[in-house]
Design an enzyme around this catalytic site. Structure first.
Site, PDB file in Angstrom:
ATOM      1  N   LEU A 189      -5.155   9.369   7.760  1.00 33.86           N
ATOM      2  CA  LEU A 189      -6.322   8.652   8.170  1.00 33.86           C
ATOM      3  C   LEU A 189      -5.988   7.203   7.535  1.00 33.86           C
ATOM      4  CD1 LEU A 189      -8.346  11.481   6.399  1.00 33.86           C
ATOM      5  CD2 LEU A 189      -8.205  10.726   9.032  1.00 33.86           C
ATOM      6  N   ASP A 237       1.450   2.779   3.374  1.00 34.16           N
ATOM      7  CA  ASP A 237       0.600   3.899   3.294  1.00 34.16           C
ATOM      8  C   ASP A 237       1.288   5.124   3.133  1.00 34.16           C
ATOM      9  OD1 ASP A 237      -1.737   5.215   2.700  1.00 34.16           O
ATOM     10  OD2 ASP A 237      -2.523   5.336   4.843  1.00 34.16           O
ATOM     11  N   HIS A 287      -4.682  -0.699   6.143  1.00 34.42           N
ATOM     12  CA  HIS A 287      -4.075   0.373   7.372  1.00 34.42           C
ATOM     13  C   HIS A 287      -5.087   0.281   8.617  1.00 34.42           C
ATOM     14  CE1 HIS A 287      -6.817   2.877   5.242  1.00 34.42           C
ATOM     15  NE2 HIS A 287      -6.106   3.349   4.309  1.00 34.42           N
ATOM     16  N   HIS A 341     -10.640   0.990   2.330  1.00 35.78           N
ATOM     17  CA  HIS A 341     -10.426   2.182   3.277  1.00 35.78           C
ATOM     18  C   HIS A 341     -11.447   2.025   4.038  1.00 35.78           C
ATOM     19  CE1 HIS A 341      -8.685   6.215   4.795  1.00 35.78           C
ATOM     20  NE2 HIS A 341     -10.006   6.017   5.097  1.00 35.78           N
ATOM     21  N   ALA A 378      -3.552  15.253   5.330  1.00 36.56           N
ATOM     22  CA  ALA A 378      -3.682  13.638   6.184  1.00 36.56           C
ATOM     23  C   ALA A 378      -2.493  12.811   5.241  1.00 36.56           C
ATOM     24  CB  ALA A 378      -4.862  12.822   6.071  1.00 36.56           C
ATOM     25  N   HIS A 384       0.861  -1.227   0.009  1.00 38.86           N
ATOM     26  CA  HIS A 384      -0.029  -0.048   0.102  1.00 38.86           C
ATOM     27  C   HIS A 384       0.929   1.224  -0.067  1.00 38.86           C
ATOM     28  CE1 HIS A 384      -3.892   2.226   1.639  1.00 38.86           C
ATOM     29  NE2 HIS A 384      -3.128   2.985   1.467  1.00 38.86           N
ATOM     30  N   ASN A 396      -5.310   7.316  -6.026  1.00 39.99           N
ATOM     31  CA  ASN A 396      -6.205   8.645  -5.761  1.00 39.99           C
ATOM     32  C   ASN A 396      -5.407   9.798  -6.271  1.00 39.99           C
ATOM     33  OD1 ASN A 396      -4.174   8.072  -3.837  1.00 39.99           O
ATOM     34  ND2 ASN A 396      -5.287   9.339  -2.181  1.00 39.99           N
ATOM     35  N   HIS A 455       1.345   5.594  -1.877  1.00 44.77           N
ATOM     36  CA  HIS A 455       0.971   6.490  -2.584  1.00 44.77           C
ATOM     37  C   HIS A 455       2.330   7.259  -3.091  1.00 44.77           C
ATOM     38  CE1 HIS A 455      -3.117   6.659  -0.863  1.00 44.77           C
ATOM     39  NE2 HIS A 455      -2.599   6.135   0.068  1.00 44.77           N
ATOM     40  N   LEU A 456       2.325   6.996  -4.514  1.00 48.77           N
ATOM     41  CA  LEU A 456       3.332   7.571  -5.133  1.00 48.77           C
ATOM     42  C   LEU A 456       3.140   8.885  -5.882  1.00 48.77           C
ATOM     43  CD1 LEU A 456       4.809   4.320  -6.873  1.00 48.77           C
ATOM     44  CD2 LEU A 456       5.695   5.343  -4.586  1.00 48.77           C
ATOM     45  N   ARG A 457       1.877   9.448  -5.841  1.00 49.57           N
ATOM     46  CA  ARG A 457       1.726  10.802  -6.518  1.00 49.57           C
ATOM     47  C   ARG A 457       1.974  10.902  -7.828  1.00 49.57           C
ATOM     48  NH1 ARG A 457      -1.375  10.868  -2.032  1.00 49.57           N
ATOM     49  NH2 ARG A 457      -0.308  11.752  -0.184  1.00 49.57           N
ATOM     50  N   HIS A 489       3.089  14.655   1.572  1.00 49.64           N
ATOM     51  CA  HIS A 489       2.282  16.078   1.284  1.00 49.64           C
ATOM     52  C   HIS A 489       3.696  16.966   1.636  1.00 49.64           C
ATOM     53  CE1 HIS A 489      -1.862  14.721   1.022  1.00 49.64           C
ATOM     54  NE2 HIS A 489      -1.417  13.952   1.776  1.00 49.64           N
ATOM     55  N   LYS A 546      -9.743  -0.358  -5.709  1.00 54.67           N
ATOM     56  CA  LYS A 546      -9.619   0.365  -4.155  1.00 54.67           C
ATOM     57  C   LYS A 546     -10.947   0.833  -3.872  1.00 54.67           C
ATOM     58  CE  LYS A 546      -7.901   2.113  -0.560  1.00 54.67           C
ATOM     59  NZ  LYS A 546      -6.832   3.179  -0.332  1.00 54.67           N
TER      60      LYS A 546
HETATM   61  O1  DOR Z   1      -3.540   9.744   5.454  1.00 53.42           O
HETATM   62  C1  DOR Z   1      -3.792   9.537   4.366  1.00 53.42           C
HETATM   63  N1  DOR Z   1      -3.279   9.701   3.283  1.00 53.42           N
HETATM   64  N2  DOR Z   1      -4.735   8.605   4.222  1.00 53.42           N
HETATM   65  C2  DOR Z   1      -5.372   8.244   3.186  1.00 53.42           C
HETATM   66  O2  DOR Z   1      -6.157   7.367   3.069  1.00 53.42           O
HETATM   67  C3  DOR Z   1      -4.882   8.992   2.121  1.00 53.42           C
HETATM   68  C4  DOR Z   1      -3.568   9.337   1.854  1.00 53.42           C
HETATM   69  C5  DOR Z   1      -3.216  10.476   1.007  1.00 53.42           C
HETATM   70  O3  DOR Z   1      -3.399  10.011  -0.138  1.00 53.42           O
HETATM   71  O4  DOR Z   1      -2.607  11.300   1.053  1.00 53.42           O
HETATM   72 ZN    ZN Z   2      -3.493   5.145   1.514  1.00 53.79          ZN
END
Ligand code: DOR
Ligand code: ZN
Length: 348
Positions: free
Chosen positions: A221, A249, A176, A138, A265, A16, A44, A18-20, A253, A101
């Site tokens: 989150l 996860d 998570h 989620h 988050a 899991h 996402n 997030h690579l943006r 940011h 997802k």
């Molecule tokens: O803290 C989080 N950040 N929870 C998520 O479910 C998404 C993630 C994000 O994409 O920043």
């Molecule tokens: Zn996530």
């Protein structure tokens, strides 16, 4: 195992992450590719990944960002109320979509297009159950009347139990997990249900977010819960049960988006991920179970081969910087300013 100084592990995977996209993708991918062979990449983005073509193009951008490494991104589809079962099946058959997802609409970052009611995706879930494609969940309700610290537990009661009843053979990953309720729920289900566990939910409880002032870099989150929940999630991680496996996860940011009047988050843990997990397994006297959690349980759940190569960890101080440059900004990594007891050395 008696106080080892060196650990050689089968190379882990991150189930899991997030690579943006764009410059941030180029900045963060190397951290994940350095430690992990494969990763389940979250969809996402803005706009979210809802088609085979979008996933294929995103996979190409990730591969370019990881050029020169053996890193393999595993792609996911972002489910919406009008998810098309034919698109899902075609993408899975073509080897583009590993999983799909489920974000409840507005549960978290870029989830506005998520699912408003799981009854709307029945056809997609029936297809996924039939073709053996995992549903990644989620697991938080979004009802504003439900206290934020209760949203995972209420999701189990209101949604997850109905999914289990209606799709008894669907592979599902409770992503998570943060509560004793989730750990116990997953442990009590059949082999088609598993859970990922992040470093932060093993290390911090909700007090960390408020220690001496508001700590935005500990906000993610699902939000961290009480100490009893952290301890239960720890027990699950080190239990040796194949139902629990590594999923960071990692969610970068920019520092100015975290340290803000409305902070995003997400915790960026990719740079020291395996060191962070190793610290927990060491503290729990369970270093002999780290490899199964990090490198075996996830692959087996997904029906993928285990990695053949190995990595080396060594018991020596790993100081974590206060921040790291990324794109035209900075990212604050999890454990910033701390020194971890285990260091990732590199390939064996
Ligand atoms: O803290 C989080 N950040 N929870 C998520 O479910 C998404 C993630 C994000 O994409 O920043
Ligand atoms: Zn996530």
């Amino acid at each position: 195992m008696t106080d080892p100084k060196r650990l050689i592990l089968r190379r882990p995977d991150d189930w899991h992450v997030h690579l943006r996209d764009g410059a941030m993708l180029d900045a963060v991918t190397a951290y994940t590719a350095r430690q992990f062979r494969r990763a389940i990449v979250m969809p996402n983005l803005t706009p979210p990944i809802t088609t085979v073509a979008a996933a294929q193009a995103y996979r190409d951008r990730i591969r370019a960002a990881a050029a020169g490494t053996a890193f393999t991104p595993l792609m996911t589809l972002y489910l919406t109320d009008d998810a098309d079962p034919a698109e899902i099946e075609a993408g899975h058959a073509a080897g583009i979509f590993t999983a799909a997802k489920l974000y409840p609409a507005n549960a978290t970052t870029n989830s506005a297009h998520g699912v408003t009611d799981v009854r709307n995706i029945r056809a997609a879930l029936e297809t996924m159950q039939r073709i053996g494609m995992p549903l990644l969940i989620h697991g938080e309700v979004t009802d504003p009347d439900v206290d934020i610290f209760d949203r995972e537990k209420v999701f189990i009661d209101r949604v997850f139990t109905t999914l289990l009843r209606d799709f008894p053979a669907l592979k599902m990953v409770f992503e998570h997990i943060t509560t004793r309720d989730a750990a116990e729920f997953v442990a009590a289900t059949g082999p088609n249900v598993a859970a990922t566990i992040t470093p932060q939910h093993l290390h911090i409880n909700r007090n960390a977010i408020f220690a001496g002032g508001l700590r935005p870099h500990f906000y993610c989150l699902p939000v961290a819960k009480r100490e009893e929940h952290r301890l239960a999630v720890r027990r699950a991680a080190v239990s040796g049960s194949p139902k629990f496996f590594l999923g960071t996860d990692s969610a970068p940011h920019a520092v100015e988006r975290k340290e803000s009047g409305c902070g995003c988050a997400g915790i960026f843990n990719a740079p020291y991920a395996i060191e962070s997990y190793a610290a927990v397994f060491d503290e729990e006297g369970a270093l002999d179970r780290l490899e199964a959690f990090a490198s075996e349980h996830g692959a087996r759940f997904y029906g993928l081969p285990l990695n053949e190569d190995r990595i080396v960890l060594e018991r020596s101080p790993a100081p974590v910087p206060d921040s790291l440059p990324a794109a035209d900004t900075r990212l604050v990594p999890f454990h910033a300013g701390e020194t971890l007891a285990w260091r990732y050395v590199g390939p064996a």
